[in-house]
Enzyme design. Structure first.
Site, mmCIF file in Angstrom:
data_model
loop_
_atom_site.group_PDB
_atom_site.id
_atom_site.type_symbol
_atom_site.label_atom_id
_atom_site.label_comp_id
_atom_site.label_asym_id
_atom_site.label_seq_id
_atom_site.Cartn_x
_atom_site.Cartn_y
_atom_site.Cartn_z
ATOM 1 C CB CYS A 254 12.970 8.764 8.569
ATOM 2 S SG CYS A 254 13.861 7.694 7.453
ATOM 3 C CD GLU B 287 12.951 0.480 9.678
ATOM 4 O OE1 GLU B 287 13.444 1.455 10.275
ATOM 5 O OE2 GLU B 287 13.514 -0.625 9.614
ATOM 6 C CB SER C 159 4.138 9.448 11.457
ATOM 7 O OG SER C 159 2.865 8.840 11.438
ATOM 8 C CD GLU D 187 10.009 12.754 11.602
ATOM 9 O OE1 GLU D 187 8.850 12.358 11.790
ATOM 10 O OE2 GLU D 187 10.887 12.057 11.053
ATOM 11 N N GLY E 258 2.519 4.490 13.478
ATOM 12 C CA GLY E 258 3.193 3.239 13.857
ATOM 13 C C GLY E 258 2.616 2.665 15.150
ATOM 14 C CE LYS F 217 -1.908 2.779 2.804
ATOM 15 N NZ LYS F 217 -1.756 3.975 1.941
HETATM 16 P P1 NAD Z 1 2.255 8.380 7.823
HETATM 17 O O1 NAD Z 1 2.475 7.648 9.081
HETATM 18 O O2 NAD Z 1 1.215 9.444 7.787
HETATM 19 O O3 NAD Z 1 1.845 7.367 6.659
HETATM 20 C C1 NAD Z 1 2.651 6.260 6.312
HETATM 21 C C2 NAD Z 1 1.794 5.224 5.632
HETATM 22 O O4 NAD Z 1 0.844 4.721 6.561
HETATM 23 C C3 NAD Z 1 0.980 5.743 4.437
HETATM 24 O O5 NAD Z 1 0.927 4.760 3.443
HETATM 25 C C4 NAD Z 1 -0.386 5.948 5.050
HETATM 26 O O6 NAD Z 1 -1.420 5.854 4.095
HETATM 27 C C5 NAD Z 1 -0.464 4.790 6.039
HETATM 28 N N1 NAD Z 1 -1.400 4.952 7.135
HETATM 29 C C6 NAD Z 1 -1.902 6.111 7.657
HETATM 30 N N2 NAD Z 1 -2.758 5.826 8.652
HETATM 31 C C7 NAD Z 1 -2.815 4.488 8.766
HETATM 32 C C8 NAD Z 1 -3.510 3.602 9.632
HETATM 33 N N3 NAD Z 1 -4.340 4.048 10.578
HETATM 34 N N4 NAD Z 1 -3.314 2.280 9.500
HETATM 35 C C9 NAD Z 1 -2.454 1.809 8.574
HETATM 36 N N5 NAD Z 1 -1.772 2.598 7.720
HETATM 37 C C10 NAD Z 1 -1.960 3.922 7.808
HETATM 38 O O7 NAD Z 1 3.668 8.913 7.373
HETATM 39 P P2 NAD Z 1 4.023 9.843 6.148
HETATM 40 O O8 NAD Z 1 3.550 11.217 6.471
HETATM 41 O O9 NAD Z 1 3.598 9.196 4.862
HETATM 42 O O10 NAD Z 1 5.626 9.776 6.184
HETATM 43 C C11 NAD Z 1 6.367 10.563 7.007
HETATM 44 C C12 NAD Z 1 6.811 9.813 8.242
HETATM 45 O O11 NAD Z 1 7.468 8.608 7.893
HETATM 46 C C13 NAD Z 1 7.830 10.589 9.049
HETATM 47 O O12 NAD Z 1 7.544 10.510 10.420
HETATM 48 C C14 NAD Z 1 9.140 9.881 8.753
HETATM 49 O O13 NAD Z 1 10.137 10.012 9.721
HETATM 50 C C15 NAD Z 1 8.694 8.478 8.610
HETATM 51 N N6 NAD Z 1 9.667 7.717 7.852
HETATM 52 C C16 NAD Z 1 10.433 6.785 8.500
HETATM 53 C C17 NAD Z 1 11.406 6.073 7.806
HETATM 54 C C18 NAD Z 1 12.262 5.046 8.492
HETATM 55 O O14 NAD Z 1 12.802 4.209 7.803
HETATM 56 N N7 NAD Z 1 12.403 5.062 9.808
HETATM 57 C C19 NAD Z 1 11.591 6.298 6.443
HETATM 58 C C20 NAD Z 1 10.814 7.251 5.815
HETATM 59 C C21 NAD Z 1 9.842 7.943 6.525
#
Ligand code: NAD
Length: 448
Positions: free
Chosen positions: A261, A227, A206, A351, A210, A152
């Site tokens: 990240c 992650e 995020s 962040e 997570g 997804k």
């Molecule tokens: P996000 O958490 O909003 O979304 C990430 C994914 O989760 C998307 O595909 C989103 O559609 C999905 N999602 C949202 N709500 C959900 C739910 N309730 N259940 C299941 N899935 C759901 O994050 P974002 O805004 O897309 O990305 C930015 C964040 O990702 C930042 O916090 C960044 O640090 C983190 N990030 C971490 C890493 C790492 O490897 N540690 C790498 C890249 C980004």
């Protein structure tokens, strides 16, 4: 329906249908149906398919880089490098497939054999900042271990994942093994987490989401790899090559417009070198080329959305020491910004996920360690010093999963990547990722 936008022009690229609960369940059912045949494909044949996929990614590298650059707003040069890594990831796991196996253990009355079994259907949920890269980090080991997959992508950036899905089919990976499901996180993502036929969720995003993934996974004891976010430290000691450290520091925060990240967005500088380093850092930051992502020379593009730009700007207050130029045209632009701060300020605690760095002085090694670790996150970081023993002491002392000495480097295909503390758990990349996509089974074989 979701509208996919080019963040550098604010123009619509495409309207796409979104998967609801029913479509998500259908994708999981399809992956489940494909699992029995896929799990028994000989490792060497799975390797061949992954190798073909890697070759197709290389063949379509320019197309994939342009899709990613247009959809995320990332500079084309960076997008090309990311696609190069995607191919390398599939090559790596093609090579790893037949080296990930069990052992035999002689015991009284017989022998124990261990097997690496696939988990079944795995749900891969990825963010918008490195859509294709992060998808490949999960897809490579998941397929290598014999799992089938529902991937997804993030709502804002589904295009490169859809193209990758087509390339999987072209490579000869059987239908149903890789299912790409654009949809909302709160609908399709959450349903993947709830669906009892999904054995594991590989999640990058995020820390907040997570946490909810982890909670949701508890109901069916799903495996999870998380992650998550970061607030990483760039620690510069007075004995470092200050010119080199200052030239590198902007790219440790402003790459991908800070939507990284691993962004080292807290720059700690030893008091004795603080003024000189700040001067050099401002000069180096002035040199970051911000503009049209399609331009070969561009180093930083826009932010992903207007909403995100609002959030990023809320972090910038009166202590700004530098704020760069941005294009006057349409696009979600935000300037490279340096802020003098204390570790207690919001800009140093949360962040930002944008091109904003907090510069903070420290007194000595112990203070540097204390400040670097004074955060709930623990993903990445850098240490700049000419003292090798100190570099190693500090690297061992920082509570983070991915550190580099006299470098910004965060991610390499062959080495483990992942977080400590609230940056998550589980490791991606390298041979370590295979652990997250397989179960170890033990069989005792009696010789009596
Ligand atoms: P996000 O958490 O909003 O979304 C990430 C994914 O989760 C998307 O595909 C989103 O559609 C999905 N999602 C949202 N709500 C959900 C739910 N309730 N259940 C299941 N899935 C759901 O994050 P974002 O805004 O897309 O990305 C930015 C964040 O990702 C930042 O916090 C960044 O640090 C983190 N990030 C971490 C890493 C790492 O490897 N540690 C790498 C890249 C980004």
């Amino acid at each position: 329906m979701t509208t996919v936008t080019n963040p550098a022009t604010e123009e619509t690229i495409r309207d796409l249908p979104e998967a609801g609960v029913e479509e998500t369940d259908a994708a999981v059912a399809r992956a489940r149906e494909a699992f029995p045949a896929w799990r028994v494909v000989a490792p060497s044949d799975r390797a061949r398919l992954l190798r073909r996929l890697a070759a197709l990614v290389e063949e379509h590298a320019e197309e994939l880089a342009r899709i990613e650059s247009e959809n995320v707003g990332k500079p084309i040069s960076g997008a090309r490098a990311e696609v190069g890594m995607v191919a390398e990831v599939f090559h790596f796991y093609a090579g790893a497939v037949d080296k990930h196996h069990g052992e035999t253990v002689p015991v009284a009355g017989g022998v124990d054999m261990t097997f690496r079994e696939p988990l079944g259907v795995v749900g891969l949920i990825v963010p918008w900042n490195f859509p294709l890269n992060i998808a490949s980090w999960k897809l490579g080991p998941a397929l290598a271990c014999g799992n089938t997959v529902v991937l997804k992508p993030a709502e804002l950036t589904p295009l490169s994942a859809l193209r990758l899905g087509e390339l999987c089919l072209e490579a000869g990976i059987p239908e149903g093994v890789v299912n790409v499901l654009p949809g909302k996180g709160s609908v399709a993502g959450q349903r993947l987490v709830e669906n009892p036929d999904v054995a594991k969720i590989g999640f990058t995003g995020s820390t907040e989401v997570g946490r909810s993934v982890m909670e949701g996974a508890a109901a069916t004891i799903k495996r999870v790899t998380l992650e998550l976010g970061g607030k990483s430290a760039n620690v510069v000691f007075a004995d470092a090559d200050l010119e080199r450290a200052a030239a590198a520091a902007p790219y440790a925060v402003f790459d991908n417009a800070g939507q990284d990240c691993c962004a080292r967005s807290r720059i700690f500088v030893e008091r004795g070198a603080y003024d000189r380093f700040l001067e050099l850092l401002v000069e180096a930051t002035k040199g970051v080329k911000v503009g049209d992502p399609a331009d070969e020379a561009t180093e930083m593009g826009p932010l992903i959305s207007a909403e995100h730009r609002e959030k990023v700007s809320s972090f910038v207050d009166g202590s700004v020491v530098f704020s760069g130029e941005v294009p006057a045209s349409a696009g979600f632009w935000f300037p490279c910004t340096l802020v003098e701060a204390s570790n207690d300020d919001r800009v140093a605690r949360e962040e930002v996920f944008g091109p904003v760095a907090a510069v903070i002085p420290f007194e000595d090694e112990a203070d540097a360690l204390h400040l670097a670790n004074e955060t709930p996150y623990g993903l990445s970081g850098s240490i700049w010093t000419r003292d090798g023993a100190r570099a190693l002491r500090v690297a061992r002392g920082i509570e983070a999963g991915v550190l580099s000495v006299n470098s910004n480097s965060s991610v390499r295909v062959a080495t483990p990547f992942g977080g400590f503390k609230q940056s998550g758990f589980g490791r991606e990349l390298g041979m370590h990722a295979l652990e997250g996509y397989s179960e170890t089974k033990n069989v005792f074989f009696s010789t009596d």
